[in-house]
Structures are given as C-alpha cells and as structure tokens.
Design an enzyme around this catalytic site. Structure first.
Site, PDB file in Angstrom:
ATOM      1  N   ASP A  90       0.873  -1.164   0.000  1.00  0.00           N
ATOM      2  CA  ASP A  90       0.000   0.000   0.000  1.00  0.00           C
ATOM      3  C   ASP A  90       0.918   1.224   0.000  1.00  0.00           C
ATOM      4  OD1 ASP A  90      -2.393   1.576   0.369  1.00  0.00           O
ATOM      5  OD2 ASP A  90      -1.800   1.773   2.467  1.00  0.00           O
ATOM      6  N   ASP A 108       0.082   5.185   1.048  1.00  0.00           N
ATOM      7  CA  ASP A 108      -0.031   6.073   2.212  1.00  0.00           C
ATOM      8  C   ASP A 108      -0.179   5.256   3.494  1.00  0.00           C
ATOM      9  OD1 ASP A 108      -0.662   8.954   0.879  1.00  0.00           O
ATOM     10  OD2 ASP A 108      -1.636   7.353  -0.257  1.00  0.00           O
ATOM     11  N   ASP A 141      -1.502  -1.066   5.801  1.00  0.00           N
ATOM     12  CA  ASP A 141      -1.815  -0.599   7.156  1.00  0.00           C
ATOM     13  C   ASP A 141      -3.311  -0.434   7.395  1.00  0.00           C
ATOM     14  OD1 ASP A 141      -1.888   1.772   5.454  1.00  0.00           O
ATOM     15  OD2 ASP A 141      -2.012   2.931   7.308  1.00  0.00           O
TER      16      ASP A 141
END
Length: 223
Positions: A14, A16, A172
């Site tokens: 991922d 950001d 995250d």
C-alpha cells in the site's frame, strides 16, 4: 512469521501509511481548506489517523457535522490543494528506503497497490524517486474496483510478472489485508502505519510487522 519456506519474487505495498508518511501534507491541505471555508482548525491527529481511509474520511474528520453531499462537493478542492505540493512534507517511513533497496538487491521486484487515484499516486512516486524502480503501480482508478476487492492486487502481480503465491502484500488497513489474502498473497499488516485506532492483530494477516526493518529481517533480505 513463516515465510522462509517460500521463494520470494515480489513485495507489493500500500502507499499512504505503509511506504510513505503523507499525513503532514494531507493535514496541511485540510488546514488550508478549513481556512478557505472560515471553519475551525481541524483536529490534526484525527485527520492523520484517517489518511489510509481516503479523502472522504479525512474530510469527515477535519470538517465534522456536514452532510455527505457537502463532503462530495469539497473533495475536489481538498485534493487540488494537496496535489499542489504533494511531497512537500511527505517522507518514506523509517526503514522503508532500506527495505526497498534490500528487495532490489535480492533480485526481487516491488510495486504499489493503492486506492489513491493515479493523478496523485504517480507524481508522489516520481517526487520520491521511485517511479522508475517500481515494477507495478495499480492506483484506485486503474480498474473498475478498488481494495478490498482482490483484483487490483492480482493485476499488480500480472504487471510485475510474478505469481501471487510467491509474493507478499503489505498494508496498514484492514482492506489491504482482505485484498491481499483474497488474491492469494502472504499478507503483512504494517503496524507502523496509521491504523486509525484499530488493532492490526485482529485483521487475520499472516503476520503483523512492527517496523519496516523487522519486515526486512523476517524476509531475510540483506542490502
């Protein structure tokens, strides 16, 4: 973590909250938007926590109490402000540069699967010096579906020329783990990311990595 029994061809991430701490630029964009609207100063911590949830979630945190049509109307302006200085304050998380270098030194590939639209994801990777190094970039507007649908992760594997069972996906947010697992990848929850108050141990990831360095060591990657 039990990866050592497999061959590693690629690590997908991922963007950001996993590779990049982009929250400072996004919080700054929210602060400017609030000034334009003559609204109260946004709760920076609340906006930061919502970064991995996307622009609409950040607007709800920064400008609470509005109706959904108003958030939709404000989203383009918020993103335009952010795009104007997309990497002014954003930096890779600690250990990420070394992790990427170790993946490359191993002869493996790495790529990005993000729900961020391509017109924002591409310049961010360019500013960080990663656009020519990444084997795949699948942005949120690349396909008809986004994470948690597994299709973007599968597409990244195809672009990188690797089999899903020989790849790791790191993120995250719960939807990262859901997408990676459904696509057949080994999934790692990035506990160094934003998390939005959630416990990543409850996401059913194959492993929860406390840091990028810990992930590098667990994958037996050496620079």
């Amino acid at each position: 973590m039990r990866w050592h029994d497999r061959e590693l061809d690629a690590v997908l991430f991922d963007l950001d909250g996993t590779l990049v701490d982009s929250a400072p630029d996004l919080v700054a964009a929210m602060q400017r938007l609030c000034r334009e609207l003559d609204a109260a100063e946004p709760d920076a911590a609340a906006v930061r926590a919502a970064v991995s949830k996307g622009g609409r979630a950040m607007l709800r945190r920064g400008l609470p109490g509005l109706d959904e049509p108003r958030y939709e109307a404000l989203l383009p302006r918020f993103l335009d402000i952010y795009a104007a200085d997309i990497a002014g304050l954003s930096r890779p998380f600690d250990g990420v540069e070394a992790l990427i270098a170790a993946i490359e030194a191993r002869g493996a590939r790495w790529g990005v699967v993000t729900n961020k639209p391509g017109w924002l994801a591409r310049p961010l990777l360019e500013r960080l010096g990663w656009s020519q190094r990444s084997a795949a970039l699948v942005s949120g507007d690349c396909l008809a579906v986004r994470k948690p649908d597994p299709a973007p992760v599968r597409h990244a594997c195809e672009l990188a020329g690797v089999a899903p069972q020989r790849c790791v996906y790191v993120g995250d947010d719960l939807r990262d783990i859901e997408a990676g697992r459904a696509a057949g990848l080994y999934t790692v929850a990035a506990a160094w990311g934003y998390l939005d108050g959630e416990d990543p141990h409850g996401w059913a990831a194959d492993w929860v990595a406390p840091s990028a360095l810990a992930l590098q060591q667990a994958l037996q990657l050496h620079p």
